[in-house]
Write an enzyme that holds these catalytic residues in place. Structure first.
Site, short mmCIF file in Angstrom:
data_model
loop_
_atom_site.label_atom_id
_atom_site.label_comp_id
_atom_site.label_asym_id
_atom_site.label_seq_id
_atom_site.Cartn_x
_atom_site.Cartn_y
_atom_site.Cartn_z
N HIS A 45 0.83 -1.21 0.00
CA HIS A 45 0.00 0.00 0.00
C HIS A 45 0.87 1.26 0.00
O HIS A 45 1.17 1.83 1.05
CB HIS A 45 -0.91 -0.02 1.23
CG HIS A 45 -2.01 1.00 1.22
ND1 HIS A 45 -3.25 0.77 1.74
CD2 HIS A 45 -2.05 2.26 0.74
CE1 HIS A 45 -4.01 1.85 1.60
NE2 HIS A 45 -3.29 2.78 0.99
N HIS A 97 1.50 5.11 -2.05
CA HIS A 97 1.06 6.11 -3.03
C HIS A 97 2.29 6.76 -3.65
O HIS A 97 3.02 7.48 -2.98
CB HIS A 97 0.18 7.18 -2.35
CG HIS A 97 -1.10 6.61 -1.81
ND1 HIS A 97 -2.21 6.41 -2.60
CD2 HIS A 97 -1.44 6.18 -0.57
CE1 HIS A 97 -3.19 5.89 -1.86
NE2 HIS A 97 -2.75 5.74 -0.63
N LEU A 98 2.53 6.46 -4.93
CA LEU A 98 3.70 7.02 -5.63
C LEU A 98 3.37 8.31 -6.38
O LEU A 98 4.26 9.00 -6.84
CB LEU A 98 4.30 5.98 -6.58
CG LEU A 98 5.00 4.78 -5.92
CD1 LEU A 98 5.52 3.82 -6.98
CD2 LEU A 98 6.13 5.24 -5.01
N ARG A 99 2.08 8.59 -6.57
CA ARG A 99 1.57 9.88 -7.10
C ARG A 99 1.82 10.14 -8.58
O ARG A 99 1.25 11.08 -9.13
CB ARG A 99 2.13 11.08 -6.30
CG ARG A 99 1.93 11.01 -4.80
CD ARG A 99 0.47 11.00 -4.40
NE ARG A 99 0.28 11.27 -2.97
CZ ARG A 99 -0.77 10.85 -2.28
NH1 ARG A 99 -1.73 10.16 -2.88
NH2 ARG A 99 -0.90 11.14 -1.01
N ASN A 149 -4.72 5.92 -7.33
CA ASN A 149 -5.27 7.29 -7.37
C ASN A 149 -4.28 8.31 -7.94
O ASN A 149 -3.92 9.29 -7.29
CB ASN A 149 -5.80 7.72 -5.99
CG ASN A 149 -4.75 7.68 -4.90
OD1 ASN A 149 -3.71 7.05 -5.03
ND2 ASN A 149 -5.03 8.37 -3.81
N ASP A 208 -8.52 2.81 -3.37
CA ASP A 208 -8.06 3.42 -2.12
C ASP A 208 -8.06 4.94 -2.17
O ASP A 208 -7.66 5.56 -3.14
CB ASP A 208 -6.68 2.93 -1.72
CG ASP A 208 -6.29 3.49 -0.36
OD1 ASP A 208 -6.97 3.15 0.61
OD2 ASP A 208 -5.36 4.31 -0.30
N HIS A 218 -10.74 0.10 0.84
CA HIS A 218 -10.61 1.21 1.80
C HIS A 218 -11.99 1.31 2.46
O HIS A 218 -12.91 1.86 1.89
CB HIS A 218 -10.23 2.48 1.04
CG HIS A 218 -10.32 3.75 1.82
ND1 HIS A 218 -9.23 4.55 2.08
CD2 HIS A 218 -11.38 4.39 2.38
CE1 HIS A 218 -9.61 5.61 2.77
NE2 HIS A 218 -10.91 5.55 2.97
N ASP A 246 0.77 2.69 3.72
CA ASP A 246 -0.10 3.79 3.28
C ASP A 246 0.72 5.07 3.14
O ASP A 246 0.24 6.17 3.47
CB ASP A 246 -1.30 3.98 4.21
CG ASP A 246 -2.40 4.85 3.58
OD1 ASP A 246 -2.27 5.23 2.40
OD2 ASP A 246 -3.38 5.15 4.29
ZN LIG Z 1 -7.04 4.27 2.17
#
Ligand SMILES: [Zn+2]
Length: 434
Positions: A50, A52-54, A84, A144, A171, A297
């Site tokens: 989990h 987030h690499l953006r 996302n 997520d 999520h 996360d």
């Molecule tokens: Zn989440």
């Protein structure tokens, strides 16, 4: 690259010398690089389910390169990148792009997660089959940041991923119960005058989803479990034989809602920090296997998204660089987990859930050389100088944390040596050499 590691302690407590050649472990040999690992623990390469690499779309927060560097310095050799982005990872083209960026930089294996619904809009399923069959071979699907709150869509997604052995990572946040929520709902949110995020908004979705997963006999993974009640629901579902797995974040294992008192937005996260009794239940659940894994996360934000009033600040914390030290502080120092448990919850099990190969027999001759060397006796006051991603939104700045990653080896080449990242050009060259 050939590497010899002398005197490392393996997770099971035994000590031995390790030899790495052509990407894998060999029984012996001579080496270009020798690492004296006396006093260090060798852990299998950490796997984050989990992250987030953006990139693409939010490169001011993080890129695949900067997030990969944050991962490597934290001891990770693989990360699963959440969907996302902008455009959203909901087509074969976007997931292939993210995967190839990861391959090009070479610090870690980047496995893209596909969106469950098109554009994360929660209205219709994304191109799940096309992403599964793409070069990226996506096996984990998640909206997520958003909950797949529509029960019919969730059912269809579970049915679809079942056809190729995939998993839906939910999520769990009932959206109507958390409109405008700013922190955990309870006495403290009333005292501080902040809108509450009630535990039942998480627990009710998990309860619904485990029943759906049972009904269609598909695999469900629950992201960032944060309450004692959620643990009870998951324990009940596992006892029934439901194919459910669950993760907890390092911050939910260590920090509580009390930190909201200072209105310091570094402590604003979704799901929110909870009560002491939730933290204790999460630790116990990780120790007894009800919660399967730790996942970071990792959620980097630019300074302006955090450097503002609490109710305007973005949710999220960076976590890759600190994860191992926080797990050490929260559950190893207390004796609840030993290093072989850490290897399970931060490497073998997340790899198994995400169907990532090469992590089932770490350190065995012939298997891929993905590992990290950790100094458990080090201590440090965690600072921005310990961060390697773009995000500075760490909740641990100024806090004393145990341990330090000394070296990380990905597919047989070093990404971290002497506690510092190997140069990006050198890593990329090694990644494409072998
Ligand atoms: Zn989440």
């Amino acid at each position: 690259m050939s590497i010899c590691i002398t005197g490392a302690q393996l997770p099971d407590g035994t000590r031995k010398d390790l030899f790495v050649e052509n990407g894998g472990f060999v029984s012996d040999g001579t080496a270009e690089t020798t690492i004296d690992a006396d006093g260090l623990i060798a852990l299998p390469g950490l796997v984050d389910l989990h992250t987030h690499l953006r990139e693409p779309g939010f490169e001011q927060s993080e890129t695949v390169l900067t997030g990969s560097r944050a991962a490597a310095i934290g001891g990770f050799t693989a990360v699963f990148a959440m969907a996302n982005t902008m455009p959203v990872q909901d087509t074969a083209g976007v997931v292939e792009q993210v995967q190839s960026l990861g391959d090009r930089h070479g610090y870690v294996t980047v496995r893209p997660i596909g969106a469950v619904t098109a554009g994360l809009a929660g209205e219709k399923l994304s191109e799940i089959g096309a992403m599964a069959q793409s070069r990226a071979q996506v096996r984990v699907f998640s909206d997520d940041g958003h909950c797949v709150s529509d029960a019919l869509l969730m059912r269809r997604a579970l049915e679809y991923v079942k056809t190729f052995g995939g998993v839906v990572a939910q999520h769990a946040q009932e959206p109507r119960l958390t409109l405008g929520a700013q922190m955990n709902e309870g006495a403290l949110s009333s005292e501080l005058g902040l809108a509450g995020w009630p535990a039942v908004a998480e627990e009710s979705i998990i309860a619904r989803d485990v029943l759906l997963a049972e009904h269609v006999d598909a695999r469900l993974h629950v992201c960032h479990v944060s309450t004692a009640g959620s643990v009870e629901v998951i324990r009940w579902a596992k006892a029934r034989g439901v194919k459910v797995t669950a993760e907890v974040t390092p911050h939910h294992l260590l920090l509580t809602e009390e930190l909201a008192r200072g209105y310091d937005s570094r402590f604003k996260v979704n799901p929110p920090l909870r009560r002491d009794e939730d933290v204790l239940a999460l630790r116990a659940a990780l120790a007894d296997g009800t919660i399967d894994i730790v996942a970071t996360d990792h959620a980097p934000h630019p300074v302006e998204s955090k450097d503002c009033a609490w109710d305007e600040a973005a949710n999220g914390m960076v976590g890759l660089e600190s994860a191992l030290s926080v797990v050490h502080a929260a559950v190893v120092a207390s004796g609840q987990l030993d290093w072989s448990d850490v290897a399970r919850v931060l490497s073998a099990k997340p790899a198994e859930i995400g169907l990532l190969h090469g992590y089932s027999t770490p350190f065995a001759v012939g298997s891929a050389a993905n590992f990290t060397l950790y100094d458990p006796s080090a201590t440090r006051t965690f600072a921005t100088s310990d961060l390697r991603g773009k995000g500075l939104n760490s909740p641990y700045l100024g806090r004393e944390l145990p341990g330090r990653v000394i070296a990380t080896v990905h597919n047989g080449y070093a990404t971290v040596l002497d506690g510092e990242l190997v140069d990006a050009a050198a890593v990329a060259k090694e990644a494409h050499h072998g």
